[in-house]
Design a protein around this motif. Structure first.
Motif, short mmCIF file in Angstrom:
data_model
loop_
_atom_site.label_atom_id
_atom_site.label_comp_id
_atom_site.label_asym_id
_atom_site.label_seq_id
_atom_site.Cartn_x
_atom_site.Cartn_y
_atom_site.Cartn_z
N LEU A 176 0.82 -1.21 0.00
CA LEU A 176 0.00 0.00 0.00
C LEU A 176 0.86 1.26 0.00
O LEU A 176 0.42 2.32 -0.46
CB LEU A 176 -0.93 0.00 1.23
CG LEU A 176 -2.01 -1.09 1.28
CD1 LEU A 176 -2.78 -0.99 2.58
CD2 LEU A 176 -2.94 -0.99 0.09
N VAL A 177 2.07 1.15 0.51
CA VAL A 177 2.95 2.32 0.59
C VAL A 177 3.22 2.87 -0.81
O VAL A 177 3.22 4.09 -1.03
CB VAL A 177 4.28 1.95 1.28
CG1 VAL A 177 5.25 3.13 1.26
CG2 VAL A 177 4.01 1.50 2.71
N GLY A 182 -2.13 10.25 -0.73
CA GLY A 182 -2.54 11.25 0.25
C GLY A 182 -3.84 10.84 0.91
O GLY A 182 -4.59 10.02 0.38
N PRO A 183 -4.12 11.41 2.07
CA PRO A 183 -5.32 11.00 2.82
C PRO A 183 -6.63 11.29 2.10
O PRO A 183 -7.57 10.51 2.19
CB PRO A 183 -5.21 11.80 4.13
CG PRO A 183 -4.29 12.94 3.81
CD PRO A 183 -3.33 12.43 2.78
N ARG A 184 -6.68 12.38 1.36
CA ARG A 184 -7.94 12.73 0.71
C ARG A 184 -8.32 11.73 -0.37
O ARG A 184 -9.48 11.36 -0.52
CB ARG A 184 -7.84 14.13 0.11
CG ARG A 184 -9.13 14.61 -0.50
CD ARG A 184 -8.98 16.01 -1.06
NE ARG A 184 -10.20 16.47 -1.70
CZ ARG A 184 -10.31 17.61 -2.36
NH1 ARG A 184 -9.25 18.41 -2.46
NH2 ARG A 184 -11.45 17.96 -2.92
N GLN A 185 -7.31 11.29 -1.14
CA GLN A 185 -7.60 10.37 -2.24
C GLN A 185 -7.76 8.93 -1.78
O GLN A 185 -8.62 8.19 -2.29
CB GLN A 185 -6.48 10.42 -3.28
CG GLN A 185 -6.35 11.75 -3.99
CD GLN A 185 -5.31 12.63 -3.34
OE1 GLN A 185 -5.10 12.56 -2.13
NE2 GLN A 185 -4.66 13.46 -4.14
N TRP A 190 -9.93 3.08 1.10
CA TRP A 190 -9.25 2.04 1.87
C TRP A 190 -10.05 1.68 3.12
O TRP A 190 -10.16 0.51 3.48
CB TRP A 190 -7.84 2.50 2.25
CG TRP A 190 -6.90 2.58 1.09
CD1 TRP A 190 -7.21 2.45 -0.24
CD2 TRP A 190 -5.49 2.82 1.13
NE1 TRP A 190 -6.09 2.59 -1.03
CE2 TRP A 190 -5.02 2.83 -0.21
CE3 TRP A 190 -4.58 3.04 2.16
CZ2 TRP A 190 -3.68 3.04 -0.54
CZ3 TRP A 190 -3.24 3.26 1.84
CH2 TRP A 190 -2.79 3.25 0.51
N LEU A 191 -10.60 2.70 3.78
CA LEU A 191 -11.44 2.43 4.95
C LEU A 191 -12.71 1.68 4.56
O LEU A 191 -13.16 0.78 5.28
CB LEU A 191 -11.79 3.73 5.66
CG LEU A 191 -10.67 4.42 6.44
CD1 LEU A 191 -11.18 5.72 7.06
CD2 LEU A 191 -10.13 3.50 7.53
#
Length: 240
Positions: A176-177, A182-185, A190-191
């Motif tokens: 996944l790295v 970025g968190p927005r995309q 993923w959650l």
């Protein structure tokens, strides 16, 4: 878009670190295949033809004596459905390939090579040989690791709680790295994928339903989000 020997070699070189994650995973598959009664030759043949760790693990879990070939084949097929959207996501290279370059790239494409290929393309890589080289060395390493696991299992009996058996999970988390933007995309899909898979597991749905449910939930949300962003960019360009 090009396909060169230099690109293949760059892919081979980039895949060397992946062997550190592939090796423990392959060892686990080799040990389990021995426990299920497969010979060394059968283990290597299975790894060389299937080349998909998750489906091989599931197939081995369903293995019986005599094996229900149809049930095993269907289970492996269902798990590997996830490779269809992966192949579509690699269209920036695959759409331009023909013959052995296309079919070889498709055969060798797995989760790891997909992740690194997408990351490389975002970074400016335009040689489709990169994908082929990534998969080629991974395939060789996978077959060698499963063979080593089979030989190791014959010499040493590993307990079910041995850390080696966590290698598969650790490997998939690590890739996944390379895909992180970025968190927005990435955080929302993923959650969604993780939450759906956990919920399906809590409902005691049979394997591989939790895996597939999580994958499709995450992919659906990502597609919806990317579509909205694309339309928003188009609207801004029209106004400009």
């Amino acid at each position: 878009m090009i396909f060169t020997r230099a690109g293949v070699m760059r892919g081979v070189g980039r895949s060397v670190p992946l062997l550190l994650g592939i090796a423990p995973f392959g060892l686990v598959v080799g040990v389990i295949s021995l426990g299920k009664g497969l010979s060394l030759a059968e283990t290597i043949l299975m790894s060389g033809l299937v080349f998909a760790g998750a489906s091989q693990l599931l197939a081995l879990e369903l293995w019986s004596d005599p094996p229900d070939i149809l049930a095993v084949a269907i289970a492996a097929f269902v798990v590997n459905i996830r490779l269809v959207p992966l192949g579509a996501a690699l269209s920036f290279w695959l759409d331009h390939l023909r013959g052995w370059r296309l079919w070889g790239s498709l055969f060798f494409a797995v989760d790891h090579s997909f992740a690194l290929s997408v990351a490389a393309h975002r970074g400016g890589e335009r040689d489709a040989g990169f994908l082929f080289g990534l998969g080629l060395l991974s395939w060789v390493g996978w077959a060698a690791a499963t063979a080593a696991g089979h030989l190791l299992g014959a010499a040493v009996a590993l307990p079910p709680t041995h850390p080696l058996f966590f290698a598969a999970t650790a490997t998939f988390v690590a890739i996944l790295v390379a895909l992180w933007r970025g968190p927005r995309q990435d955080v929302p899909p993923w959650l969604a994928a993780a939450g759906t898979a956990v919920a399906a597991q809590a409902l005691r749905l049979p394997a591989p339903v939790p895996l597939l449910a999580g994958a499709f939930a995450g992919a659906a949300l990502a597609t919806l989000t990317e579509g909205r962003r694309a339309r928003a960019r188009a609207d801004r360009e029209d106004r400009a």
